[in-house]
Motif scaffolding. Structure first.
Motif, PDB file in Angstrom:
ATOM      1  N   THR A  33      -0.091-136.688  41.656  1.00  0.00           N
ATOM      2  CA  THR A  33      -0.227-136.027  40.363  1.00  0.00           C
ATOM      3  C   THR A  33       0.903-136.427  39.429  1.00  0.00           C
ATOM      4  OG1 THR A  33      -0.293-133.868  39.230  1.00  0.00           O
ATOM      5  CG2 THR A  33       1.028-134.009  41.234  1.00  0.00           C
ATOM      6  N   ARG A  34       0.581-136.527  38.142  1.00  0.00           N
ATOM      7  CA  ARG A  34       1.630-136.659  37.138  1.00  0.00           C
ATOM      8  C   ARG A  34       2.467-135.386  37.171  1.00  0.00           C
ATOM      9  NH1 ARG A  34       2.103-141.705  34.488  1.00  0.00           N
ATOM     10  NH2 ARG A  34       0.030-142.638  34.348  1.00  0.00           N
ATOM     11  N   THR A  35       3.768-135.531  37.173  1.00  0.00           N
ATOM     12  CA  THR A  35       4.628-134.353  37.250  1.00  0.00           C
ATOM     13  C   THR A  35       4.364-133.403  36.088  1.00  0.00           C
ATOM     14  OG1 THR A  35       6.319-135.719  38.322  1.00  0.00           O
ATOM     15  CG2 THR A  35       7.008-133.580  37.479  1.00  0.00           C
ATOM     16  N   SER A  36       4.218-133.947  34.887  1.00  0.00           N
ATOM     17  CA  SER A  36       3.999-133.094  33.717  1.00  0.00           C
ATOM     18  C   SER A  36       2.702-132.307  33.839  1.00  0.00           C
ATOM     19  CB  SER A  36       3.981-133.946  32.445  1.00  0.00           C
ATOM     20  OG  SER A  36       2.987-134.961  32.529  1.00  0.00           O
ATOM     21  N   GLU A  37       1.653-132.887  34.418  1.00  0.00           N
ATOM     22  CA  GLU A  37       0.387-132.181  34.579  1.00  0.00           C
ATOM     23  C   GLU A  37       0.521-131.035  35.573  1.00  0.00           C
ATOM     24  OE1 GLU A  37      -2.650-134.947  35.597  1.00  0.00           O
ATOM     25  OE2 GLU A  37      -2.451-136.106  33.745  1.00  0.00           O
TER      26      GLU A  37
END
Length: 277
Positions: free
Chosen positions: A139-143
């Protein structure tokens, strides 16, 4: 006492009820071979059960690969280790087996500028671990931060963190792009603290630790997060030229060569961009 006879239709219904689709598909062929070759009953039953278990393992891996959200093309086979000579292929291959690092909740950290293959390498490790029977989430960390922050606002953060426990490894891609002015990234610290020494993380980041103050709400939380991550960690630094920039340069040089080859009487355009007569 004679064993009760069952016709094919009745057997198919029972196998379907027992959720044994592979045996349901294969048993007529295997039974025919067994009758012709005089197999003992244990051999027939064992052969059918082995195929059922193998198919179940295959379907389970396919489900885990789908839920991981990883790019299916980013595997160890497609990763160019020659482009990052500071990364040991043998070391990565050992990590990709899971070994003991997942059991103790250890961390893998991949640092380097954009475009050097950090995400690809992280995904490659993840794919290999899925093949080895582990569950992985990419996963994208920001997501993920946004999802955890929404869970906190609805008073569901503990249950959201508990649901993530089903993954043996969470790959947090592009941690440097999670900014404390975009979202309350203290939930990221809570994820790190929750998994510390229990469940593993793999993190890719463009910035070294010195730049992580831009991610967490305060310096104390930054220090605490880094302390937990490095306690049981393997760190790789991919300090090479951007793969994307290198590929773009290769394409540009190829176009120059093609132009020169197509018109040998024209002014030559060397790869350094300087015109020669």
């Amino acid at each position: 006492m004679n064993a009760p006879a069952h016709d094919g239709g009745r057997l198919a219904l029972m196998l379907n009820e027992l959720r044994l689709p592979t045996i349901g598909r294969l048993w007529p062929e295997f039974a025919e071979r067994s009758d012709k070759e005089g197999w003992p009953a244990t051999r027939l039953l064992g052969a059918l059960l082995e195929h059922e278990l193998a198919e179940r393992a295959k379907r389970r891996i396919e489900r885990h690969r789908t839920e991981s959200q990883m790019d299916p093309t980013k595997t160890l086979a497609s990763f160019d280790f020659s482009a990052v000579p500071m990364v040991s292929k043998a070391h990565i291959t050992a990590l990709a087996t899971g070994e003991s690092w997942l059991e103790k909740g250890a961390t893998v950290l991949l640092f380097g500028p954009p475009g050097v293959g950090k995400s690809h390498l992280g995904s490659a490790i993840g794919h290999a671990l899925i093949d080895a029977g582990y569950r992985v989430l990419f996963t994208r960390t920001s997501e993920l931060v946004q999802k955890l922050q929404a869970a906190r606002q609805s008073l569901q953060l503990p249950s959201a963190l508990a649901r993530l426990d089903r993954f043996d490894l969470i790959i947090l891609d592009d941690l440097s792009y999670a900014r404390k002015d975009q979202a309350e990234t203290s939930v990221l610290f809570e994820l790190i603290a929750e998994r510390y020494e229990r469940k593993s993380l793999l993190i890719t980041a463009n910035q070294p630790f010195s730049g992580w103050n831009a991610v967490f709400p305060d310096p104390g939380m930054t220090v605490a997060a880094i302390d937990r991550l490095v306690h049981h960690s393997t760190i790789f630094e991919l300090n090479v030229e951007s793969y994307r920039r290198r590929k773009a340069g290769d394409k540009q040089n190829a176009r120059r060569r093609q132009l020169n080859d197509d018109n040998p009487f024209s002014t030559q355009l060397p790869e350094d961009g300087n015109v020669t007569q």
